[in-house]
Design a protein around this motif. Structure first.
Motif, mmCIF file in Angstrom:
data_model
loop_
_atom_site.group_PDB
_atom_site.id
_atom_site.type_symbol
_atom_site.label_atom_id
_atom_site.label_comp_id
_atom_site.label_asym_id
_atom_site.label_seq_id
_atom_site.Cartn_x
_atom_site.Cartn_y
_atom_site.Cartn_z
ATOM 1 N N LEU A 30 -1.058 13.358 11.168
ATOM 2 C CA LEU A 30 -1.191 12.342 10.121
ATOM 3 C C LEU A 30 -0.069 11.314 10.232
ATOM 4 N N THR A 31 -0.421 10.047 10.025
ATOM 5 C CA THR A 31 0.566 8.981 9.930
ATOM 6 C C THR A 31 0.230 8.138 8.705
ATOM 7 N N VAL A 32 1.258 7.884 7.853
ATOM 8 C CA VAL A 32 1.066 7.114 6.622
ATOM 9 C C VAL A 32 2.007 5.910 6.652
ATOM 10 N N TRP A 33 1.410 4.717 6.494
ATOM 11 C CA TRP A 33 2.199 3.496 6.365
ATOM 12 C C TRP A 33 2.178 3.064 4.892
ATOM 13 N N GLU A 34 3.337 2.688 4.391
ATOM 14 C CA GLU A 34 3.422 2.233 3.003
ATOM 15 C C GLU A 34 3.917 0.781 2.971
ATOM 16 N N ASN A 35 3.345 0.029 2.066
ATOM 17 C CA ASN A 35 3.630 -1.400 1.991
ATOM 18 C C ASN A 35 4.849 -1.706 1.113
ATOM 19 N N VAL A 36 5.848 -0.838 1.208
ATOM 20 C CA VAL A 36 7.103 -1.028 0.468
ATOM 21 C C VAL A 36 8.247 -0.562 1.360
ATOM 22 N N ASP A 37 9.424 -1.060 1.062
ATOM 23 C CA ASP A 37 10.579 -0.679 1.888
ATOM 24 C C ASP A 37 11.010 0.761 1.656
ATOM 25 N N ASP A 38 10.863 1.236 0.464
ATOM 26 C CA ASP A 38 11.295 2.600 0.144
ATOM 27 C C ASP A 38 10.121 3.318 -0.523
ATOM 28 N N GLY A 39 9.237 3.876 0.324
ATOM 29 C CA GLY A 39 8.010 4.461 -0.196
ATOM 30 C C GLY A 39 8.156 5.913 -0.602
ATOM 31 N N LEU A 40 7.007 6.473 -0.931
ATOM 32 C CA LEU A 40 7.001 7.885 -1.329
ATOM 33 C C LEU A 40 7.396 8.794 -0.167
ATOM 34 N N LEU A 41 6.846 8.499 0.984
ATOM 35 C CA LEU A 41 7.060 9.356 2.153
ATOM 36 C C LEU A 41 8.074 8.754 3.121
ATOM 37 N N ILE A 82 -9.865 10.243 1.716
ATOM 38 C CA ILE A 82 -9.418 11.103 0.607
ATOM 39 C C ILE A 82 -7.921 10.959 0.387
ATOM 40 N N ILE A 83 -7.143 11.011 1.479
ATOM 41 C CA ILE A 83 -5.687 10.900 1.350
ATOM 42 C C ILE A 83 -5.306 9.514 0.828
ATOM 43 N N THR A 84 -5.985 8.494 1.332
ATOM 44 C CA THR A 84 -5.698 7.129 0.870
ATOM 45 C C THR A 84 -5.928 7.002 -0.626
ATOM 46 N N ASN A 85 -7.042 7.549 -1.093
ATOM 47 C CA ASN A 85 -7.344 7.472 -2.529
ATOM 48 C C ASN A 85 -6.301 8.197 -3.365
ATOM 49 N N GLN A 86 -5.806 9.327 -2.858
ATOM 50 C CA GLN A 86 -4.805 10.092 -3.599
ATOM 51 C C GLN A 86 -3.453 9.373 -3.646
ATOM 52 N N LEU A 87 -3.103 8.698 -2.546
ATOM 53 C CA LEU A 87 -1.784 8.063 -2.476
ATOM 54 C C LEU A 87 -1.742 6.688 -3.127
ATOM 55 N N GLU A 88 -2.875 5.960 -3.150
ATOM 56 C CA GLU A 88 -2.826 4.585 -3.646
ATOM 57 C C GLU A 88 -2.551 4.512 -5.149
ATOM 58 N N GLU A 89 -2.665 5.630 -5.826
ATOM 59 C CA GLU A 89 -2.291 5.640 -7.245
ATOM 60 C C GLU A 89 -0.779 5.686 -7.421
ATOM 61 N N GLN A 90 -0.045 6.019 -6.308
ATOM 62 C CA GLN A 90 1.394 6.198 -6.419
ATOM 63 C C GLN A 90 2.191 5.214 -5.554
ATOM 64 N N THR A 91 1.539 4.608 -4.554
ATOM 65 C CA THR A 91 2.212 3.635 -3.692
ATOM 66 C C THR A 91 1.212 2.544 -3.350
ATOM 67 N N PRO A 92 1.642 1.290 -3.317
ATOM 68 C CA PRO A 92 0.695 0.193 -3.120
ATOM 69 C C PRO A 92 0.131 0.138 -1.692
ATOM 70 N N ASP A 93 -1.203 0.025 -1.628
ATOM 71 C CA ASP A 93 -1.939 -0.211 -0.382
ATOM 72 C C ASP A 93 -1.488 0.678 0.787
ATOM 73 N N PRO A 94 -1.567 2.012 0.625
ATOM 74 C CA PRO A 94 -1.172 2.890 1.742
ATOM 75 C C PRO A 94 -2.202 2.822 2.877
ATOM 76 N N GLN A 95 -1.719 2.920 4.089
ATOM 77 C CA GLN A 95 -2.580 2.958 5.270
ATOM 78 C C GLN A 95 -2.401 4.334 5.942
ATOM 79 N N VAL A 96 -3.514 5.016 6.150
ATOM 80 C CA VAL A 96 -3.460 6.406 6.632
ATOM 81 C C VAL A 96 -4.243 6.544 7.937
ATOM 82 N N GLU A 97 -3.663 7.252 8.869
ATOM 83 C CA GLU A 97 -4.346 7.594 10.128
ATOM 84 C C GLU A 97 -4.413 9.118 10.243
ATOM 85 N N VAL A 98 -5.602 9.651 10.569
ATOM 86 C CA VAL A 98 -5.796 11.099 10.736
ATOM 87 C C VAL A 98 -6.354 11.340 12.126
ATOM 88 N N ARG A 99 -5.697 12.220 12.857
ATOM 89 C CA ARG A 99 -6.133 12.533 14.223
ATOM 90 C C ARG A 99 -6.395 14.039 14.331
#
Length: 380
Positions: free
Chosen positions: A91-102, A144-161
């Motif tokens: 999994l790779t998660v990109w967050e549209n903030v400098d100091d994100g959740l992950l 599913i992961i995107t929907n769960q995270l977007e409530e806590q961080t703006p516009d998350p981008q998720v990759e699942v391999r």
């Protein structure tokens, strides 16, 4: 008086030799043709002796019925992207903030390597919680992961391999290039693809049998039939066991043939004439071409067809007779199918037994003369 005694002694000894030959028998490879016919149920035996003709050939033309059941054939191809318990994800998660959740202050991307799907089919992703992975594709899990995270961080981008895992695997054993446990991937979702993945078969394709065990079900097929009938190139399932082995059928050759031995099948079908050729043909100086026999325990269904009856129950002893000197004899032998555990037996020609008898008697006469000479010397 001396000559009379010698002649009398020679006659007694000759009679003793003749009786010995007649009572003890001569060396031979098996029963004579007459003795085999004497074993017929029509005489004093318990076997049915049948002359081979075109009707008998058709009735006995049975080959092993190999194939897969409808459950195997109708099973659809497993999607190569479907996640299963035991698979490993990246999994790779990109967050549209400098100091994100992950992500930390160093960057806005976070990579979670080797996330194991547990036995219940779930994975855990920080801040997204426990996610149902089994049965979903990587794209569905991404949403599913995107929907769960977007409530806590703006516009998350998720990759699942989907990484290599042990969630969907097939064991391949037997006569293949590399025995082992192989994952079901896009190129190896079917039987032929999995066999290729295991290095291919290492025995003659003509006599290779493939067995697939799935739970309490089992199916067998000839290797070549997979390519002749695409329906038999079945889709595989997690936990399938694939066994590749050589055909174990054989027949036994005895009597006046070139080789008396147990002979494995070298093709899916073998005729009587091919069986004779396989063991070196008939012995030209001993075999009786009118006395080629095939001994077999025949199922009642076939025995009734051969004998034109309907009252036989259970396996029956049948002796098939081939006369290669008849106008159609070679054709009948060419069309008559040899089956597993058959015994091919060729009787000796009558003149061979006659020669043995003469040789034994001549040897006996020489012994008689020697004994008579010795007796005459003693009497002198």
């Amino acid at each position: 008086m001396k000559n009379t005694t010698s002649r009398l002694l020679r006659g007694v000894l000759l009679a003793a030799v003749t009786l010995s030959v007649a009572s003890c028998g001569l060396p031979r490879s098996g029963p004579s043709k007459n003795e085999i016919f004497e074993g017929s149920v029509m005489r004093s035996g318990d076997a049915f002796v049948v002359s081979v003709n075109s009707r008998v050939t058709r009735a006995t033309s049975v080959t092993p019925a190999l194939g897969f059941s409808d459950e195997f054939i109708n099973a659809g191809v497993v999607g190569s992207d479907t996640i299963r318990p035991g698979d490993t994800l990246g999994l790779t998660v990109w967050e549209n903030v400098d100091d994100g959740l992950l992500s930390g202050a160093e960057g806005n991307a976070t990579t979670l390597q080797e996330v194991q799907v547990d036995g219940a089919g779930f994975i855990f992703v920080p801040y997204a919680g426990r996610i149902k992975a089994a049965g979903n594709t990587p794209e569905a899990i991404r949403r599913i992961i995107t929907n769960q995270l977007e409530e806590q961080t703006p516009d998350p981008q998720v990759e699942v391999r989907r990484l290599a895992g042990d969630g969907a695997a097939v064991s391949v054993i037997g006569s293949v290039g590399g025995q082992g446990l192989y994952p079901i991937e896009r190129p190896s979702r079917t039987l032929s693809g999995m066999l290729a993945r295991a290095g291919g078969i290492t025995i003659e394709p003509e006599i290779a049998q493939i067995t697939v065990v799935r739970g309490n079900q089992q199916g067998e097929v000839w290797f070549q039939d997979i390519f002749d009938d695409t329906r038999l190139d079945i889709a595989l399932r997690n936990g399938d066991r694939v066994l590749v082995e050589q055909d174990t059928r054989s027949f036994t050759s005895l009597g006046a043939t070139g080789n008396q031995t147990r002979v494995p099948f070298e093709s899916q079908t073998i005729s009587a004439i091919e069986a004779i050729a396989t063991v070196g043909g008939l012995q030209t100086n001993a075999a009786d071409p009118t006395g080629v026999f095939v001994f077999r325990n025949e199922p009642a269904e076939i025995a009734n067809m051969v004998l034109g009856r309907d009252d036989l129950v259970g396996d029956q002893r049948l002796v098939y007779v081939l006369n290669l000197t008849e106008p159609t004899g070679m054709f009948e032998a060419r069309d008559f199918a040899i089956r597993d555990e058959d015994t091919l037996y060729v009787t000796e020609a009558p003149f061979v037994r006659w020669n043995k008898t003469i040789s034994a008697l001549l040897g006996g006469l020489n012994s008689v003369n020697s004994l008579a000479g010795a007796a005459s010397g003693l009497g002198g």
